[in-house]
Design a protein around this motif. Structure first.
Motif, PDB file in Angstrom:
ATOM      1  N   GLY A  82       0.814  -1.198   0.000  1.00 26.57           N
ATOM      2  CA  GLY A  82       0.000   0.000   0.000  1.00 26.57           C
ATOM      3  C   GLY A  82       0.847   1.246   0.000  1.00 26.57           C
ATOM      4  O   GLY A  82       2.050   1.195   0.248  1.00 26.57           O
ATOM      5  N   PRO A  83       0.279   2.421  -0.255  1.00 25.21           N
ATOM      6  CA  PRO A  83       1.068   3.646  -0.342  1.00 25.21           C
ATOM      7  C   PRO A  83       1.464   4.181   1.027  1.00 25.21           C
ATOM      8  O   PRO A  83       0.667   4.230   1.956  1.00 25.21           O
ATOM      9  CB  PRO A  83       0.114   4.623  -1.058  1.00 25.21           C
ATOM     10  N   PHE A  84       2.742   4.578   1.136  1.00 28.66           N
ATOM     11  CA  PHE A  84       3.266   5.231   2.333  1.00 28.66           C
ATOM     12  C   PHE A  84       4.150   6.387   1.870  1.00 28.66           C
ATOM     13  O   PHE A  84       4.899   6.253   0.904  1.00 28.66           O
ATOM     14  CB  PHE A  84       4.118   4.287   3.180  1.00 28.66           C
ATOM     15  N   ILE A  85       4.079   7.500   2.564  1.00 26.38           N
ATOM     16  CA  ILE A  85       4.955   8.641   2.291  1.00 26.38           C
ATOM     17  C   ILE A  85       5.513   9.143   3.612  1.00 26.38           C
ATOM     18  O   ILE A  85       4.767   9.402   4.557  1.00 26.38           O
ATOM     19  CB  ILE A  85       4.221   9.777   1.551  1.00 26.38           C
ATOM     20  N   PHE A  86       6.846   9.269   3.683  1.00 29.21           N
ATOM     21  CA  PHE A  86       7.522   9.755   4.881  1.00 29.21           C
ATOM     22  C   PHE A  86       8.338  10.996   4.521  1.00 29.21           C
ATOM     23  O   PHE A  86       8.901  11.082   3.431  1.00 29.21           O
ATOM     24  CB  PHE A  86       8.477   8.693   5.439  1.00 29.21           C
ATOM     25  N   GLU A  87       8.418  11.937   5.438  1.00 32.30           N
ATOM     26  CA  GLU A  87       9.344  13.045   5.265  1.00 32.30           C
ATOM     27  C   GLU A  87      10.767  12.508   5.381  1.00 32.30           C
ATOM     28  O   GLU A  87      11.052  11.643   6.201  1.00 32.30           O
ATOM     29  CB  GLU A  87       9.108  14.123   6.326  1.00 32.30           C
ATOM     30  N   MET A  88      11.665  13.016   4.549  1.00 35.33           N
ATOM     31  CA  MET A  88      13.057  12.592   4.605  1.00 35.33           C
ATOM     32  C   MET A  88      13.798  13.536   5.542  1.00 35.33           C
ATOM     33  O   MET A  88      14.161  14.646   5.161  1.00 35.33           O
ATOM     34  CB  MET A  88      13.695  12.593   3.212  1.00 35.33           C
ATOM     35  N   THR A  89      14.047  13.081   6.756  1.00 33.22           N
ATOM     36  CA  THR A  89      14.619  13.968   7.763  1.00 33.22           C
ATOM     37  C   THR A  89      16.061  14.358   7.456  1.00 33.22           C
ATOM     38  O   THR A  89      16.486  15.459   7.796  1.00 33.22           O
ATOM     39  CB  THR A  89      14.549  13.313   9.152  1.00 33.22           C
ATOM     40  N   ILE A  90      16.820  13.476   6.807  1.00 32.58           N
ATOM     41  CA  ILE A  90      18.215  13.831   6.523  1.00 32.58           C
ATOM     42  C   ILE A  90      18.290  14.951   5.490  1.00 32.58           C
ATOM     43  O   ILE A  90      19.204  15.783   5.526  1.00 32.58           O
ATOM     44  CB  ILE A  90      19.053  12.617   6.068  1.00 32.58           C
ATOM     45  N   ALA A  91      17.325  15.007   4.561  1.00 29.88           N
ATOM     46  CA  ALA A  91      17.303  16.088   3.575  1.00 29.88           C
ATOM     47  C   ALA A  91      16.983  17.410   4.258  1.00 29.88           C
ATOM     48  O   ALA A  91      17.566  18.452   3.935  1.00 29.88           O
ATOM     49  CB  ALA A  91      16.278  15.790   2.481  1.00 29.88           C
ATOM     50  N   GLU A  92      16.065  17.378   5.231  1.00 33.06           N
ATOM     51  CA  GLU A  92      15.738  18.589   5.978  1.00 33.06           C
ATOM     52  C   GLU A  92      16.933  19.065   6.801  1.00 33.06           C
ATOM     53  O   GLU A  92      17.050  20.256   7.097  1.00 33.06           O
ATOM     54  CB  GLU A  92      14.540  18.330   6.881  1.00 33.06           C
ATOM     55  N   SER A  93      17.820  18.122   7.155  1.00 27.51           N
ATOM     56  CA  SER A  93      19.021  18.471   7.929  1.00 27.51           C
ATOM     57  C   SER A  93      20.166  18.934   7.041  1.00 27.51           C
ATOM     58  O   SER A  93      21.242  19.261   7.550  1.00 27.51           O
ATOM     59  CB  SER A  93      19.475  17.274   8.768  1.00 27.51           C
ATOM     60  N   GLY A  94      19.957  18.921   5.722  1.00 28.67           N
ATOM     61  CA  GLY A  94      20.972  19.414   4.797  1.00 28.67           C
ATOM     62  C   GLY A  94      21.812  18.364   4.122  1.00 28.67           C
ATOM     63  O   GLY A  94      22.746  18.694   3.375  1.00 28.67           O
ATOM     64  N   ALA A  95      21.516  17.074   4.348  1.00 34.57           N
ATOM     65  CA  ALA A  95      22.291  16.009   3.706  1.00 34.57           C
ATOM     66  C   ALA A  95      22.038  15.988   2.202  1.00 34.57           C
ATOM     67  O   ALA A  95      20.922  16.238   1.741  1.00 34.57           O
ATOM     68  CB  ALA A  95      21.937  14.658   4.314  1.00 34.57           C
ATOM     69  N   VAL A  96      23.073  15.671   1.452  1.00 35.05           N
ATOM     70  CA  VAL A  96      22.975  15.579  -0.009  1.00 35.05           C
ATOM     71  C   VAL A  96      22.508  14.171  -0.383  1.00 35.05           C
ATOM     72  O   VAL A  96      23.141  13.176  -0.009  1.00 35.05           O
ATOM     73  CB  VAL A  96      24.328  15.876  -0.675  1.00 35.05           C
ATOM     74  N   VAL A  97      21.409  14.092  -1.124  1.00 38.66           N
ATOM     75  CA  VAL A  97      20.829  12.810  -1.513  1.00 38.66           C
ATOM     76  C   VAL A  97      21.173  12.531  -2.965  1.00 38.66           C
ATOM     77  O   VAL A  97      20.936  13.368  -3.846  1.00 38.66           O
ATOM     78  CB  VAL A  97      19.304  12.818  -1.312  1.00 38.66           C
ATOM     79  N   THR A  98      21.757  11.346  -3.234  1.00 35.89           N
ATOM     80  CA  THR A  98      22.169  10.965  -4.581  1.00 35.89           C
ATOM     81  C   THR A  98      21.605   9.587  -4.918  1.00 35.89           C
ATOM     82  O   THR A  98      20.880   8.990  -4.121  1.00 35.89           O
ATOM     83  CB  THR A  98      23.705  10.923  -4.696  1.00 35.89           C
ATOM     84  N   ASP A  99      21.994   9.066  -6.095  1.00 35.50           N
ATOM     85  CA  ASP A  99      21.540   7.727  -6.477  1.00 35.50           C
ATOM     86  C   ASP A  99      22.275   6.629  -5.705  1.00 35.50           C
ATOM     87  O   ASP A  99      22.035   5.447  -5.940  1.00 35.50           O
ATOM     88  CB  ASP A  99      21.683   7.517  -7.985  1.00 35.50           C
ATOM     89  N   LYS A 100      23.150   7.009  -4.770  1.00 35.91           N
ATOM     90  CA  LYS A 100      23.815   6.050  -3.879  1.00 35.91           C
ATOM     91  C   LYS A 100      23.223   6.093  -2.468  1.00 35.91           C
ATOM     92  O   LYS A 100      23.734   5.436  -1.556  1.00 35.91           O
ATOM     93  CB  LYS A 100      25.317   6.342  -3.807  1.00 35.91           C
ATOM     94  N   SER A 101      22.176   6.861  -2.281  1.00 37.55           N
ATOM     95  CA  SER A 101      21.673   7.142  -0.938  1.00 37.55           C
ATOM     96  C   SER A 101      20.709   6.106  -0.389  1.00 37.55           C
ATOM     97  O   SER A 101      20.326   6.207   0.787  1.00 37.55           O
ATOM     98  CB  SER A 101      20.985   8.517  -0.914  1.00 37.55           C
ATOM     99  N   LEU A 102      20.286   5.134  -1.186  1.00 41.82           N
ATOM    100  CA  LEU A 102      19.285   4.170  -0.731  1.00 41.82           C
ATOM    101  C   LEU A 102      19.831   2.751  -0.791  1.00 41.82           C
ATOM    102  O   LEU A 102      20.281   2.285  -1.838  1.00 41.82           O
ATOM    103  CB  LEU A 102      18.025   4.269  -1.601  1.00 41.82           C
ATOM    104  N   GLN A 103      19.790   2.059   0.349  1.00 46.13           N
ATOM    105  CA  GLN A 103      20.176   0.652   0.420  1.00 46.13           C
ATOM    106  C   GLN A 103      19.069  -0.100   1.142  1.00 46.13           C
ATOM    107  O   GLN A 103      18.603   0.327   2.195  1.00 46.13           O
ATOM    108  CB  GLN A 103      21.496   0.489   1.177  1.00 46.13           C
ATOM    109  N   CYS A 104      18.630  -1.225   0.569  1.00 47.79           N
ATOM    110  CA  CYS A 104      17.549  -2.007   1.159  1.00 47.79           C
ATOM    111  C   CYS A 104      17.951  -3.477   1.268  1.00 47.79           C
ATOM    112  O   CYS A 104      18.708  -3.992   0.432  1.00 47.79           O
ATOM    113  CB  CYS A 104      16.277  -1.907   0.321  1.00 47.79           C
TER     114      CYS A 104
END
Length: 218
Positions: A82-104
């Motif tokens: 089902g759909p879930f949406i979360f605020e990205m807290t690290i982006a709000e803290s100024g972290a740079v998000v790239t295509d290497k930023s997600l690991q699952c």
């Protein structure tokens, strides 16, 4: 006229085949792989601008995506859970998000780590999927020595968060590895080494459980 109608029918059929092929490819893609779906999402805002899809990873029947904008970001999950949406807290803290930023890491309890660099450190936050529901882990994570990743160090079937840290409150080069359970407390820390390059497994420092001891602050 008959020739034109035939061309239109062929074109529609070809388009249908292409769409069907795309849908088939989506559901056949391996778990934990790049979704390849990029671009803006005009229906959502991240900070002060329209959200931009940065990277997506499949976790079973779900797709986890990072969306970023100026001054903010979101984590979107769609699929079987089902759909879930979360605020990205690290982006709000100024972290740079790239295509290497997600690991699952998919498991009975699946874990996704969102990470980004800010001020010479790596900031991280974690999402968990348990019993078909995604939630945010309460802890925020930080690496002061340049590495933050997922590995099942304690071999309980759920990925742990592994962070390389500078000792001496960052005032020296001594470094150690700190391991957190995604489900709660510290797993342990390694003995400090004179430099981060001497950590076990560097540049992917993954200690064995036998190399861990209670952390100094635990």
């Amino acid at each position: 006229m008959g020739g034109t109608r035939s061309v239109q029918v062929v074109a529609v059929a070809a388009a249908a085949i292409v769409v069907a092929g795309m849908v088939f490819a989506y559901f056949q893609r391996p778990n934990n792989t790049d979704s390849g779906q990029y671009g803006t999402d005009p229906g959502m805002r991240c900070g002060t601008t329209v959200c931009q899809v940065v990277i997506g990873r499949s976790v079973g029947g779900d797709l986890v995506e990072l969306l970023s904008g100026t001054g903010g970001g979101r984590i979107r999950v769609t699929g079987d859970s089902g759909p879930f949406i979360f605020e990205m807290t690290i982006a709000e803290s100024g972290a740079v998000v790239t295509d290497k930023s997600l690991q699952c890491a998919e498991a009975a309890v699946s874990v996704c780590l969102v990470r980004g660099e800010h001020g010479g450190k790596v900031l991280g936050e974690v999402l968990l999927r348990k019993d078909g529901t995604w939630s945010r882990a309460q802890a925020a994570y930080l690496s002061s020595a340049g590495y933050l990743g997922l590995h099942d160090v304690n071999e309980d079937g759920t990925a742990d968060i592994v962070a390389a840290q500078l000792a001496c409150d960052g005032l020296c080069k001594d470094s150690f590895v700190q391991v957190f359970s995604a489900l709660g407390p510290n797993v342990g820390c390694t003995t400090p080494t004179p430099a981060r390059e001497q950590l076990p497994g560097w540049p992917t420092p993954v200690p064995k459980l036998s190399q861990l001891r209670p952390c100094a602050d635990s």
